[in-house]
Design an enzyme around this catalytic site. Structure first.
Site, mmCIF file in Angstrom:
data_model
loop_
_atom_site.group_PDB
_atom_site.id
_atom_site.type_symbol
_atom_site.label_atom_id
_atom_site.label_comp_id
_atom_site.label_asym_id
_atom_site.label_seq_id
_atom_site.Cartn_x
_atom_site.Cartn_y
_atom_site.Cartn_z
ATOM 1 N N LYS A 176 0.799 -1.231 0.000
ATOM 2 C CA LYS A 176 0.000 0.000 0.000
ATOM 3 C C LYS A 176 0.833 1.282 0.000
ATOM 4 O O LYS A 176 2.015 1.280 0.323
ATOM 5 C CB LYS A 176 -1.002 -0.008 1.173
ATOM 6 C CG LYS A 176 -2.197 -0.916 0.864
ATOM 7 C CD LYS A 176 -3.271 -0.881 1.924
ATOM 8 C CE LYS A 176 -4.413 -1.827 1.519
ATOM 9 N NZ LYS A 176 -5.452 -1.906 2.569
ATOM 10 N N ARG A 180 -3.852 -9.902 5.049
ATOM 11 C CA ARG A 180 -4.301 -9.935 3.657
ATOM 12 C C ARG A 180 -3.131 -9.469 2.796
ATOM 13 O O ARG A 180 -2.751 -8.301 2.848
ATOM 14 C CB ARG A 180 -5.518 -9.017 3.482
ATOM 15 C CG ARG A 180 -6.089 -9.014 2.078
ATOM 16 C CD ARG A 180 -7.236 -8.018 1.958
ATOM 17 N NE ARG A 180 -7.810 -8.030 0.637
ATOM 18 C CZ ARG A 180 -7.313 -7.355 -0.388
ATOM 19 N NH1 ARG A 180 -6.238 -6.619 -0.255
ATOM 20 N NH2 ARG A 180 -7.910 -7.424 -1.566
HETATM 21 C C1 PT1 Z 1 -8.016 -4.310 3.485
HETATM 22 C C2 PT1 Z 1 -8.328 -4.350 2.089
HETATM 23 C C3 PT1 Z 1 -9.417 -5.190 1.699
HETATM 24 N N1 PT1 Z 1 -7.670 -3.626 1.156
HETATM 25 C C4 PT1 Z 1 -9.748 -5.835 3.920
HETATM 26 N N2 PT1 Z 1 -10.090 -5.926 2.627
HETATM 27 C C5 PT1 Z 1 -8.055 -3.679 -0.131
HETATM 28 N N3 PT1 Z 1 -10.428 -6.557 4.847
HETATM 29 C C6 PT1 Z 1 -9.118 -4.513 -0.523
HETATM 30 C C7 PT1 Z 1 -3.191 2.203 -0.839
HETATM 31 O O1 PT1 Z 1 -3.104 2.973 0.136
HETATM 32 O O2 PT1 Z 1 -7.039 -3.568 3.957
HETATM 33 N N4 PT1 Z 1 -8.730 -5.052 4.354
HETATM 34 N N5 PT1 Z 1 -9.775 -5.248 0.388
HETATM 35 C C8 PT1 Z 1 -7.319 -2.848 -1.162
HETATM 36 N N6 PT1 Z 1 -7.571 -1.447 -0.982
HETATM 37 C C9 PT1 Z 1 -6.528 -0.511 -0.996
HETATM 38 C C10 PT1 Z 1 -6.566 0.592 -0.136
HETATM 39 C C11 PT1 Z 1 -5.437 -0.707 -1.820
HETATM 40 C C12 PT1 Z 1 -5.487 1.468 -0.085
HETATM 41 C C13 PT1 Z 1 -4.371 0.174 -1.804
HETATM 42 C C14 PT1 Z 1 -4.375 1.270 -0.921
HETATM 43 O O3 PT1 Z 1 -2.325 2.103 -1.720
#
Ligand code: PT1
Length: 258
Positions: free
Chosen positions: A205, A239
């Site tokens: 991230k 995850r």
């Molecule tokens: C998470 C999550 C998810 N993240 C759960 N499910 C994502 N339970 C999808 C960035 O800052 O943390 N927990 N499902 C993906 N979402 C992101 C959010 C991807 C922020 C990248 C960022 O780069």
């Protein structure tokens, strides 16, 4: 928890696993590498991502879940969605874990989750993916996330969801600055005081990119550092995209802590 994105616009592996056969092969590889849960999502929730329709999301995830369930009767298959119709369709073909970044707040989601005796992950986010990183603000991020969890857990229990099925996730990068994410990670012990398992999704991230000034393909070591820290603070589910690396890290860390 290994991630399979069935989306053309995922932030870290966008489009690579759109084809069902490829997604299945990737899932089988993640299981071999030590994943206990395969998380399948058909709508990207990264910052800036757009929403997709119920129909499109079902068309993306159902064939992959069906194929994976046929190949592996035992693996836990998580459906990463906020839409009750998608949860229902996914569970009908073999999903047995609900991962909702919207914490079952959509109309009808609580009812679907309550129909099945399967785990549900309730994630905190502020705002919607499209705009959530546009100046996120909190009075006190830890207190606000804890209050949110208490309310959402109450809603789940009232709807008939069993306490043993509830998992909490502070939602790293979901309407949070680097500072907010760090406060939450450093206070996993406080989140644990609610007595539910904690899931952390931080793999590749932006917060790691900000700390290291690294592009998405160069965030593995940073991701591992946070996974190890979070494990030591009491998080139980991670995850991740890089299952082999994370699984080795956790195996060695566990031995040292025992
Ligand atoms: C998470 C999550 C998810 N993240 C759960 N499910 C994502 N339970 C999808 C960035 O800052 O943390 N927990 N499902 C993906 N979402 C992101 C959010 C991807 C922020 C990248 C960022 O780069």
């Amino acid at each position: 928890m290994g991630v399979i994105n069935v989306t053309p616009d995922s932030f870290s592996d966008g489009g690579k696993y759109l084809n069902t056969d490829k997604a299945l092969a990737h899932a089988m590889q993640l299981i071999e590498q030590g994943a206990h849960i395969i998380d399948i999502g058909g709508e990207s929730t990264r910052p800036g991502a757009s929403a997709v329709s119920v129909e499109e999301e079902i068309n993306r995830v159902v064939p992959v879940i069906q194929a994976l369930r046929m190949k592996n009767a035992k693996i836990t298959i998580s459906i990463d969605t906020s839409k009750p119709e998608v949860m229902q369709a996914a569970i009908q073909v073999g999903a047995n874990f609900i991962n909702d970044v919207n914490a079952l707040q959509a109309q009808g989601a609580l009812e679907v989750a309550a129909k099945y005796d399967i785990p549900v992950c309730l994630m905190h986010k502020q705002g919607q993916p499209k705009t959530m990183q546009n100046k996120p603000e909190y009075r006190d991020v830890l207190i606000e996330v804890m209050d949110f969890f208490e309310k959402k857990v109450d809603n789940c229990l009232s709807a008939g969801i069993k306490a043993k099925n509830i998992i909490l996730d502070p939602g790293i990068g979901f309407g949070k600055t680097l500072e907010h994410n760090l406060v939450l990670l450093k206070n996993i012990n406080k989140l644990k005081s609610l007595s539910y398992p904690i899931l952390i999704g931080v793999s590749r991230k932006t917060m790691i990119g900000e700390i290291l000034n690294a592009e998405v393909g160069d965030r593995l070591y940073g991701s591992l550092a946070i996974a190890q820290f979070a494990y030591t603070q009491g998080a139980q589910i991670f995850r991740v995209h890089d299952v082999k690396a994370t699984s080795d890290l956790l195996k060695v860390t566990k031995i040292l802590n025992s």
